[in-house]
Scaffold this motif. Structure first.
Motif, PDB file in Angstrom:
ATOM      1  N   CYS A  54       3.694  -0.471   8.879  1.00 19.10           N
ATOM      2  CA  CYS A  54       4.417  -1.650   8.395  1.00 19.10           C
ATOM      3  C   CYS A  54       5.655  -1.920   9.247  1.00 19.10           C
ATOM      4  N   CYS A 114       0.842  -1.210   0.000  1.00 28.84           N
ATOM      5  CA  CYS A 114       0.000   0.000   0.000  1.00 28.84           C
ATOM      6  C   CYS A 114       0.870   1.249   0.000  1.00 28.84           C
ATOM      7  N   TRP A 115       1.948   1.230   0.780  1.00 34.00           N
ATOM      8  CA  TRP A 115       2.852   2.383   0.819  1.00 34.00           C
ATOM      9  C   TRP A 115       3.521   2.602  -0.528  1.00 34.00           C
ATOM     10  N   SER A 116       3.912   1.507  -1.190  1.00 33.44           N
ATOM     11  CA  SER A 116       4.585   1.666  -2.481  1.00 33.44           C
ATOM     12  C   SER A 116       3.643   2.230  -3.547  1.00 33.44           C
ATOM     13  N   ASP A 138       2.393   6.019  -1.492  1.00 32.87           N
ATOM     14  CA  ASP A 138       3.498   6.840  -1.006  1.00 32.87           C
ATOM     15  C   ASP A 138       3.103   7.693   0.200  1.00 32.87           C
ATOM     16  N   LYS A 139       2.211   7.168   1.052  1.00 33.47           N
ATOM     17  CA  LYS A 139       1.849   7.843   2.296  1.00 33.47           C
ATOM     18  C   LYS A 139       2.673   7.246   3.429  1.00 33.47           C
ATOM     19  N   TRP A 140       3.268   8.096   4.244  1.00 34.65           N
ATOM     20  CA  TRP A 140       4.192   7.640   5.275  1.00 34.65           C
ATOM     21  C   TRP A 140       3.492   6.854   6.376  1.00 34.65           C
ATOM     22  N   GLN A 141       2.194   7.014   6.549  1.00 34.85           N
ATOM     23  CA  GLN A 141       1.472   6.289   7.607  1.00 34.85           C
ATOM     24  C   GLN A 141       1.517   4.776   7.373  1.00 34.85           C
ATOM     25  N   TYR A 142       1.423   4.362   6.111  1.00 36.83           N
ATOM     26  CA  TYR A 142       1.499   2.933   5.804  1.00 36.83           C
ATOM     27  C   TYR A 142       2.878   2.374   6.132  1.00 36.83           C
ATOM     28  N   LEU A 143       3.900   3.145   5.847  1.00 30.84           N
ATOM     29  CA  LEU A 143       5.256   2.693   6.136  1.00 30.84           C
ATOM     30  C   LEU A 143       5.500   2.587   7.637  1.00 30.84           C
TER      31      LEU A 143
END
Length: 117
Positions: A71, A58-60, A63-68
């Motif tokens: 994760c 989802c982050w890839s 590109d939202k930092w919350q997903y990273l």
């Protein structure tokens, strides 16, 4: 041999299974159920790592930092859980799982530090 189909009906779709595929699904479900029953911490760690992979995908895409961040939190939690479980009860594959957990912990900590900068 005539094919016998089983229907699984959901709200939006119908899935047809023949006998061979139904046996494969039953075997798969029995393996999951026995894994949950005999190794609950390992199953929780597996679910956490699967969620981490989904969140990384989802982050890839977004590109939202919350997903990273979420994760990396799952990866760190799973790695710490693996290390604690291996410290309490040793197993024959202790070296590989500990090495992998330490590597994941180092990578996620480095990623957190890089994200804060």
């Amino acid at each position: 041999m005539p094919l016998i189909y089983f229907m699984v009906i959901s709200r939006n779709f119908v899935i047809l299974f023949d006998v061979k595929n139904m046996r494969i699904l039953q075997l798969w479900w029995q393996n999951i159920r026995s894994g949950i029953q005999y190794n609950p911490p390992g199953f929780v760690e597996l679910i956490m790592l699967v969620f981490a992979i989904v969140l990384l995908l989802c982050w890839s895409v977004t590109d939202k930092w919350q997903y990273l961040v979420l994760c990396l939190s799952y990866v760190m939690g799973s790695s710490i859980s693996i290390l604690v479980r291996e410290a309490l009860a040793s197993s024959p594959q202790i070296q590989a799982s500990q090495f992998t957990a330490i590597l994941l912990l180092i990578l996620s900590t480095y990623s957190f530090a890089d994200l804060i900068r």
